[in-house]
Design a protein around this motif. Sequence first.
Motif, PDB file in Angstrom:
ATOM      1  N   ARG A 181       0.819  -1.212  -0.116  1.00 15.67           N
ATOM      2  CA  ARG A 181       0.029   0.051   0.038  1.00 15.67           C
ATOM      3  C   ARG A 181       0.837   1.205  -0.140  1.00 15.67           C
ATOM      4  N   ARG A 182       2.064   1.069   0.642  1.00  9.08           N
ATOM      5  CA  ARG A 182       2.814   2.274   0.936  1.00  9.08           C
ATOM      6  C   ARG A 182       3.506   2.590  -0.467  1.00  9.08           C
ATOM      7  N   LEU A 183       3.961   1.541  -1.099  1.00  4.83           N
ATOM      8  CA  LEU A 183       4.698   1.761  -2.519  1.00  4.83           C
ATOM      9  C   LEU A 183       3.724   2.276  -3.623  1.00  4.83           C
ATOM     10  N   ALA A 184       2.311   1.690  -3.520  1.00  4.35           N
ATOM     11  CA  ALA A 184       1.420   1.900  -4.333  1.00  4.35           C
ATOM     12  C   ALA A 184       1.060   3.600  -4.137  1.00  4.35           C
ATOM     13  N   ALA A 185       0.880   4.022  -2.743  1.00  4.97           N
ATOM     14  CA  ALA A 185       0.467   5.440  -2.603  1.00  4.97           C
ATOM     15  C   ALA A 185       1.592   6.165  -3.015  1.00  4.97           C
ATOM     16  N   ASP A 186       2.753   6.034  -3.106  1.00  4.94           N
ATOM     17  CA  ASP A 186       4.080   6.579  -3.334  1.00  4.94           C
ATOM     18  C   ASP A 186       4.140   6.992  -4.577  1.00  4.94           C
ATOM     19  N   MET A 187       3.964   5.890  -5.423  1.00  5.59           N
ATOM     20  CA  MET A 187       3.843   5.747  -7.005  1.00  5.59           C
ATOM     21  C   MET A 187       2.669   6.730  -7.537  1.00  5.59           C
ATOM     22  N   LEU A 188       1.444   6.485  -6.816  1.00  7.25           N
ATOM     23  CA  LEU A 188       0.542   7.487  -7.323  1.00  7.25           C
ATOM     24  C   LEU A 188       0.689   8.862  -6.963  1.00  7.25           C
ATOM     25  N   ASP A 189       1.423   8.959  -5.916  1.00 11.21           N
ATOM     26  CA  ASP A 189       1.932  10.725  -5.644  1.00 11.21           C
ATOM     27  C   ASP A 189       2.701  10.994  -6.627  1.00 11.21           C
ATOM     28  N   ARG A 190       3.673  10.277  -7.034  1.00 10.28           N
ATOM     29  CA  ARG A 190       4.568  10.708  -8.123  1.00 10.28           C
ATOM     30  C   ARG A 190       3.983  10.850  -9.553  1.00 10.28           C
ATOM     31  N   VAL A 191       2.754  10.250  -9.582  1.00  6.07           N
ATOM     32  CA  VAL A 191       2.153  10.551 -10.909  1.00  6.07           C
ATOM     33  C   VAL A 191       1.098  11.787 -10.759  1.00  6.07           C
ATOM     34  N   GLY A 192       0.959  12.484  -9.520  1.00 10.05           N
ATOM     35  CA  GLY A 192       0.188  13.352  -9.165  1.00 10.05           C
ATOM     36  C   GLY A 192      -1.396  13.097  -8.676  1.00 10.05           C
ATOM     37  N   LEU A 193      -1.245  11.938  -8.519  1.00 18.36           N
ATOM     38  CA  LEU A 193      -2.778  11.480  -7.904  1.00 18.36           C
ATOM     39  C   LEU A 193      -2.673  10.943  -6.550  1.00 18.36           C
ATOM     40  N   GLY A 194      -1.802  11.504  -5.686  1.00 22.58           N
ATOM     41  CA  GLY A 194      -1.760  11.385  -4.202  1.00 22.58           C
ATOM     42  C   GLY A 194      -3.136  11.496  -3.387  1.00 22.58           C
ATOM     43  N   GLY A 195      -3.845  12.416  -4.115  1.00 21.56           N
ATOM     44  CA  GLY A 195      -5.081  12.831  -3.334  1.00 21.56           C
ATOM     45  C   GLY A 195      -6.413  12.135  -3.798  1.00 21.56           C
TER      46      GLY A 195
ATOM     47  N   ALA B 232       4.456  13.083 -21.753  1.00 21.58           N
ATOM     48  CA  ALA B 232       5.448  13.867 -21.057  1.00 21.58           C
ATOM     49  C   ALA B 232       5.732  13.215 -19.880  1.00 21.58           C
ATOM     50  N   LEU B 233       4.723  12.654 -19.125  1.00 17.64           N
ATOM     51  CA  LEU B 233       4.910  12.349 -17.698  1.00 17.64           C
ATOM     52  C   LEU B 233       5.679  10.822 -17.942  1.00 17.64           C
ATOM     53  N   LEU B 234       5.004  10.015 -18.842  1.00 17.37           N
ATOM     54  CA  LEU B 234       5.698   8.709 -19.021  1.00 17.37           C
ATOM     55  C   LEU B 234       7.092   8.731 -19.256  1.00 17.37           C
ATOM     56  N   ASP B 235       7.446   9.741 -20.075  1.00 18.73           N
ATOM     57  CA  ASP B 235       8.821  10.074 -20.657  1.00 18.73           C
ATOM     58  C   ASP B 235       9.730  10.370 -19.346  1.00 18.73           C
ATOM     59  N   GLN B 236       9.151  11.161 -18.636  1.00 19.62           N
ATOM     60  CA  GLN B 236       9.859  11.631 -17.583  1.00 19.62           C
ATOM     61  C   GLN B 236      10.255  10.636 -16.369  1.00 19.62           C
ATOM     62  N   VAL B 237       9.179   9.974 -16.207  1.00 22.71           N
ATOM     63  CA  VAL B 237       9.175   8.876 -14.951  1.00 22.71           C
ATOM     64  C   VAL B 237       9.940   7.743 -15.553  1.00 22.71           C
ATOM     65  N   ALA B 238       9.917   7.555 -16.866  1.00 20.19           N
ATOM     66  CA  ALA B 238      10.766   6.539 -17.231  1.00 20.19           C
ATOM     67  C   ALA B 238      12.473   6.540 -17.214  1.00 20.19           C
ATOM     68  N   GLU B 239      12.448   8.165 -17.662  1.00 20.07           N
ATOM     69  CA  GLU B 239      13.853   8.769 -17.365  1.00 20.07           C
ATOM     70  C   GLU B 239      14.363   8.630 -15.904  1.00 20.07           C
ATOM     71  N   ASP B 240      13.563   9.119 -15.057  1.00 20.48           N
ATOM     72  CA  ASP B 240      13.912   9.132 -13.687  1.00 20.48           C
ATOM     73  C   ASP B 240      14.389   7.689 -13.215  1.00 20.48           C
ATOM     74  N   SER B 241      13.504   6.623 -13.645  1.00 26.23           N
ATOM     75  CA  SER B 241      13.643   5.416 -13.067  1.00 26.23           C
ATOM     76  C   SER B 241      14.728   4.751 -13.724  1.00 26.23           C
ATOM     77  N   GLY B 242      15.322   5.281 -14.771  1.00 25.13           N
ATOM     78  CA  GLY B 242      16.115   4.533 -15.673  1.00 25.13           C
ATOM     79  C   GLY B 242      15.577   3.339 -16.464  1.00 25.13           C
ATOM     80  N   ALA B 243      14.380   3.262 -16.637  1.00 21.40           N
ATOM     81  CA  ALA B 243      13.889   2.083 -17.433  1.00 21.40           C
ATOM     82  C   ALA B 243      13.830   2.463 -18.941  1.00 21.40           C
ATOM     83  N   ALA B 244      13.910   1.390 -19.773  1.00 22.00           N
ATOM     84  CA  ALA B 244      14.030   1.552 -20.977  1.00 22.00           C
ATOM     85  C   ALA B 244      12.355   1.881 -21.533  1.00 22.00           C
TER      86      ALA B 244
END
Lengths: 272, 412
Positions: free
Chosen positions: A123-137, A186-198
């Motif tokens: 739950r914590r990991l999921a909440a953090d991730m949703l927060d990262r994509v701007g849906l924390g609320g 733009a979000l997807l691109d940025q999150v991918a870049e942040d996490s170093g994923a291809a």
Amino acid sequence: MTLLRLEQVTRTVELPDAEPLHILRGVDLEVEVGDHVSIVGRSGSGKSTLLNLLGLLDEPTSGRLVFDDVPLERMRSGQRDRRRGRDVGFIFQQFNLLPGRSAIENVVTPLLYAPPAQFWRRRRLAADMLDRVGLGGRLDALPTQLSGGEQQRVAIARALVRGPRLILADEPTGALDVETGERVMALLDQVAEDSGAALITITHDRNVAALARRHYRLDAGVLTPTDADVAVGATVPVGTSAAAAPSPVAPAWPAASSPPVAMPSAFPGERL
Amino acid sequence: MRFITSIAAALVEAWGELRVSRLRVMLSLIGVAVAVAALTAVTALGAVAEQSQREQQERYQGRPALLTFMPSDSTGMKSPDPSLTTTAFQDAADRYGIDWTSRVLQDSGSVELPRGVTEMPIMAVDPDYGTMHRIAVREGRWFDADDADRFAPAVIVSTDLWKELGSPDLRTHPHFELSGTSPSTAVVIGVTGETCDGQCLSMTMLYDDFVKTGFTRIDDGPGAYIPQPSYEAWVPPSTAKKLMPRIASAMSLALGDGWQINPSRMDYAAQLGGYDPYLPLKLAVGGIAGLVLLLGALGLVNISLVTVRYRVREIGIRRSFGATAGRVFFGVMMESVVATVVAGLIGVAIAVAVLKNPTVIGFITSSVQDVPPFPISAALIGLGSSAAVGALAGLVPALVAVRVKPIDAIRL
């Protein structure tokens, strides 16, 4: 470092009372860690089949597929499923959120197949991730209460929650209007870049394709590298005209808005 | 840890699915819950009835194996002498190492109650009798070895007699007079459960006290009735067959010519020979409950199959996020099992509620004193069968779910 390598991969389907159908023909592709590749192609060109192969959901008829230096043929079915869960994140055109489940429950889903360390903190990991994509609320919002853009952001959070090394986006903006699609990309691109994923984006939207660093075109089962302009010119963008479409390289963010970064500040509570 | 996590994750997944489709689950599980309630109730009824029947039988006929020896004079010329037969029995019991023995005499005598002198049945026994017949004392206690030395004989009275005495607190040593050749004062030390609306006035006392009190007048002449006790020995059932003739012959030898010892075994185990009188009833109702359970399971299979088809896309999505085929199989199966176990719990709760009702218990046990506890075995059978039905009903949908091709499912 090479993450994924396809060598002369073919995929043929035997049909009853008809000639075999050659869907992919001698595909070569190499994807590095942190790469961003776009593959464009018309309907029926073999995009879905290629996506199945890249996501370890299918096996080539001939040729080799090497994922993280391990040839596909050496992975047993269960190993392949586990590796997919660990290393691959899927984003679909129709979002494919699980109906009746809240945003956080959807993002928790991949963690149900994760190792104990991730499962017990799901739950914590999921909440953090949703927060990262701007849906924390909006953790407890159901898919039906979310706009298209928000749903796709939940899907992005779900794809990224296990920290995959490869993100496969299948027409990620296909069900969104142009502007929302650009923001989501733009979000997807940025999150991918942040996490170093291809990131491998399969699309026929030229704006989406333009965000990639390397471009490929799939035509009748043959994959060919192209430069951005050629790839973009391959099809007419969906939902817009060439004249109305913004420049493929220009940021698709309104000037008055926040910069197109993936952090929560990019989505100050607005509904995409 | 990984295994526990997998189980926990599958449970979380199953619970999530059940929560989302509450209505479907509820509808499909009503049948299962009803069937489990019926099955549990039947099992429990059987167990309660059997237990109550057994307790009653044990009270009157003793616990297995209870051997009874009845001396009689075949010539009819000799007067019975209880002290001789008692010695003969005790010697035989000592020789065969029998620890539990009792003399038993059923007679009647007069006692002085507040309403006047009353004739009532009196049972005279030794202290071991309580254990041998599993006598339940509701108030006070059963006899112990020290009671034989009391000046005022100890008695255990029936509930009706206790009420007749005004339901006194036994700590106040309630007492009443016994009429006999040597009248004495009886002190109530315990109360047994017998009651029949005030009509069952009866009491139990130690055999030696009974003889001392002299309810039966031995000096009434040679033709007078002299009560002869029977002798009971509680032995392991496996040795009962061998011991019965040996004790009888040892007693006849000790008593000399003309004496016959009639051995018998009256406990329920000897009478039934392993036959369960409730078996036909249990089989009939259990069979019906089984059929209802089967119908519930078929309904569940039907609904689960339809749901799995409807959920093909969801299964595809889960596969794409790393769910293995085994996990999908287990997950769908767990949904079914979790659902039926919940239904089973409700069913068991219904059965417990019904069977805890004294009116219902009254139907199955005629002289119920206390509502017996709900048999755990029945609850376990109910829960076990509901889990089994869940697993069976989940099998077919789980097999269908495993065959889902992820990408085709996602693109539906």
